[in-house]
Scaffold this motif. Structure first.
Motif, PDB file in Angstrom:
ATOM      1  N   PRO A   9      39.611  55.354  48.751  1.00 42.20           N
ATOM      2  CA  PRO A   9      40.158  56.546  48.121  1.00 42.20           C
ATOM      3  C   PRO A   9      39.324  56.989  46.927  1.00 42.20           C
ATOM      4  O   PRO A   9      38.870  56.168  46.132  1.00 42.20           O
ATOM      5  CB  PRO A   9      41.558  56.104  47.681  1.00 42.20           C
ATOM      6  N   ILE A  10      39.114  58.286  46.817  1.00 39.15           N
ATOM      7  CA  ILE A  10      38.483  58.882  45.647  1.00 39.15           C
ATOM      8  C   ILE A  10      39.538  59.688  44.917  1.00 39.15           C
ATOM      9  O   ILE A  10      40.169  60.573  45.501  1.00 39.15           O
ATOM     10  CB  ILE A  10      37.300  59.791  46.036  1.00 39.15           C
ATOM     11  N   ARG A  11      39.744  59.372  43.650  1.00 40.05           N
ATOM     12  CA  ARG A  11      40.758  60.059  42.852  1.00 40.05           C
ATOM     13  C   ARG A  11      40.114  61.067  41.910  1.00 40.05           C
ATOM     14  O   ARG A  11      39.034  60.839  41.386  1.00 40.05           O
ATOM     15  CB  ARG A  11      41.577  59.055  42.041  1.00 40.05           C
ATOM     16  N   GLY A  12      40.778  62.166  41.736  1.00 42.39           N
ATOM     17  CA  GLY A  12      40.330  63.184  40.799  1.00 42.39           C
ATOM     18  C   GLY A  12      41.523  63.882  40.197  1.00 42.39           C
ATOM     19  O   GLY A  12      42.679  63.537  40.472  1.00 42.39           O
ATOM     20  N   GLU A  13      41.251  64.861  39.375  1.00 38.30           N
ATOM     21  CA  GLU A  13      42.323  65.609  38.735  1.00 38.30           C
ATOM     22  C   GLU A  13      41.814  66.976  38.323  1.00 38.30           C
ATOM     23  O   GLU A  13      40.598  67.234  38.314  1.00 38.30           O
ATOM     24  CB  GLU A  13      42.835  64.862  37.499  1.00 38.30           C
ATOM     25  N   PHE A  14      42.745  67.836  38.006  1.00 37.90           N
ATOM     26  CA  PHE A  14      42.430  69.123  37.400  1.00 37.90           C
ATOM     27  C   PHE A  14      42.855  69.037  35.943  1.00 37.90           C
ATOM     28  O   PHE A  14      44.037  68.814  35.643  1.00 37.90           O
ATOM     29  CB  PHE A  14      43.142  70.254  38.125  1.00 37.90           C
ATOM     30  N   ALA A  15      41.894  69.175  35.058  1.00 35.71           N
ATOM     31  CA  ALA A  15      42.158  68.973  33.631  1.00 35.71           C
ATOM     32  C   ALA A  15      43.043  70.062  33.050  1.00 35.71           C
ATOM     33  O   ALA A  15      43.676  69.860  32.015  1.00 35.71           O
ATOM     34  CB  ALA A  15      40.838  68.901  32.871  1.00 35.71           C
ATOM     35  N   GLU A  65      27.896  65.270  39.836  1.00 35.05           N
ATOM     36  CA  GLU A  65      27.316  65.795  41.074  1.00 35.05           C
ATOM     37  C   GLU A  65      28.403  66.137  42.088  1.00 35.05           C
ATOM     38  O   GLU A  65      28.380  67.192  42.729  1.00 35.05           O
ATOM     39  CB  GLU A  65      26.349  64.772  41.669  1.00 35.05           C
ATOM     40  N   ARG A  66      29.400  65.260  42.213  1.00 36.46           N
ATOM     41  CA  ARG A  66      30.493  65.525  43.138  1.00 36.46           C
ATOM     42  C   ARG A  66      31.342  66.712  42.668  1.00 36.46           C
ATOM     43  O   ARG A  66      31.766  67.546  43.475  1.00 36.46           O
ATOM     44  CB  ARG A  66      31.367  64.280  43.286  1.00 36.46           C
ATOM     45  N   ASP A  67      31.559  66.799  41.352  1.00 37.87           N
ATOM     46  CA  ASP A  67      32.337  67.916  40.828  1.00 37.87           C
ATOM     47  C   ASP A  67      31.644  69.250  41.082  1.00 37.87           C
ATOM     48  O   ASP A  67      32.302  70.254  41.390  1.00 37.87           O
ATOM     49  CB  ASP A  67      32.582  67.733  39.331  1.00 37.87           C
ATOM     50  N   THR A  68      30.326  69.268  40.960  1.00 35.46           N
ATOM     51  CA  THR A  68      29.569  70.489  41.240  1.00 35.46           C
ATOM     52  C   THR A  68      29.728  70.891  42.703  1.00 35.46           C
ATOM     53  O   THR A  68      29.901  72.070  43.024  1.00 35.46           O
ATOM     54  CB  THR A  68      28.086  70.282  40.904  1.00 35.46           C
ATOM     55  N   HIS A  69      29.690  69.895  43.590  1.00 41.29           N
ATOM     56  CA  HIS A  69      29.855  70.192  45.011  1.00 41.29           C
ATOM     57  C   HIS A  69      31.270  70.697  45.301  1.00 41.29           C
ATOM     58  O   HIS A  69      31.455  71.665  46.043  1.00 41.29           O
ATOM     59  CB  HIS A  69      29.552  68.944  45.844  1.00 41.29           C
ATOM     60  N   LEU A  70      32.283  70.072  44.708  1.00 41.15           N
ATOM     61  CA  LEU A  70      33.655  70.518  44.924  1.00 41.15           C
ATOM     62  C   LEU A  70      33.883  71.936  44.400  1.00 41.15           C
ATOM     63  O   LEU A  70      34.716  72.677  44.930  1.00 41.15           O
ATOM     64  CB  LEU A  70      34.635  69.559  44.249  1.00 41.15           C
ATOM     65  N   SER A  71      33.139  72.314  43.377  1.00 43.93           N
ATOM     66  CA  SER A  71      33.281  73.653  42.797  1.00 43.93           C
ATOM     67  C   SER A  71      32.537  74.722  43.594  1.00 43.93           C
ATOM     68  O   SER A  71      32.768  75.919  43.394  1.00 43.93           O
ATOM     69  CB  SER A  71      32.760  73.659  41.352  1.00 43.93           C
TER      70      SER A  71
END
Length: 210
Positions: A28-34, A66-72
């Motif tokens: 699992p990869i966890r993230g959030e929206f700040a 890098e992953r955040d840039t791709h998700l955006s």
């Protein structure tokens, strides 16, 4: 105790808007929206309450630039064209085994169960939790689809600043491809790089407006 009627807003200092997705079918990869805002209209009948929320897509954070840039990028959220995700509730219903305090308030159709006015409630109905399903529509990019949030009410009280607050947590799951988020890479060993299912994990406090 359940909240007094009124309009409540999400407390910026006490919130988490998180998500989980599978990476390479194994972890699992966890993230959030700040960032994110929400308005909750608590009705006299709690099941007639309404929820609306807006989340800036550019605030996505998985602690990997890098992953955040791709998700955006246009492969996923396309934050330049679609700066927000939106949720609007359409129905609130309690779960079959939800806390009796909410059912009691619903059946009596009055605010007896609210903070500071519990004298007529049976002793079995004084716990400060309850489970609900908040049905609504989630819009990601230009797609809006129905979704159910499984919400757990954490209780209501007055904080040290004299404000009425309540706490909650919620989870939901959806298929990202239903929203046009179809980018992926096939793995030589089988499977795909990014799982299709996304789990939402939300927790926070809401403050009653004056």
């Amino acid at each position: 105790m359940i909240p007094d009627p009124g309009v409540y807003t999400l407390d910026e200092a006490h919130k988490r808007i998180g998500f989980v997705a599978q990476h390479m079918m194994v972890s699992p990869i966890r993230g959030e929206f700040a960032q994110g805002s929400a308005s909750i209209l608590v009705a006299e009948d709690p099941l007639r309450s309404q929820v609306s929320a807006s989340i800036p897509t550019a605030s996505v954070n998985t602690h990997n630039p890098e992953r955040d840039t791709h998700l955006s990028s246009a492969d996923f959220l396309d934050v330049e064209r679609y700066p927000t995700m939106e949720f609007r509730s359409t129905e609130i219903r309690w779960e079959a085994e939800s806390d009796p305090i909410f059912q009691w308030a619903r059946l009596r159709n009055n605010p007896l169960a609210r903070r500071g006015a519990q004298t007529d409630l049976p002793s079995a109905a004084t716990r400060a939790s309850g489970k609900f399903v908040v049905a609504g529509h989630l819009r990601i990019k230009d797609v809006s689809r129905p979704i159910n949030l499984n919400m757990e009410f954490g209780g209501a009280r007055r904080d040290p600043y004299g404000r009425d607050i309540f706490g909650f947590s919620a989870t939901a799951e959806f298929d990202r491809e239903d929203y046009g988020l179809v980018w992926n890479v096939l793995l030589e060993s089988g499977g795909v790089l990014v799982g299709k299912k996304v789990r939402i994990e939300i927790a926070g406090e809401a403050i009653r407006e004056s």
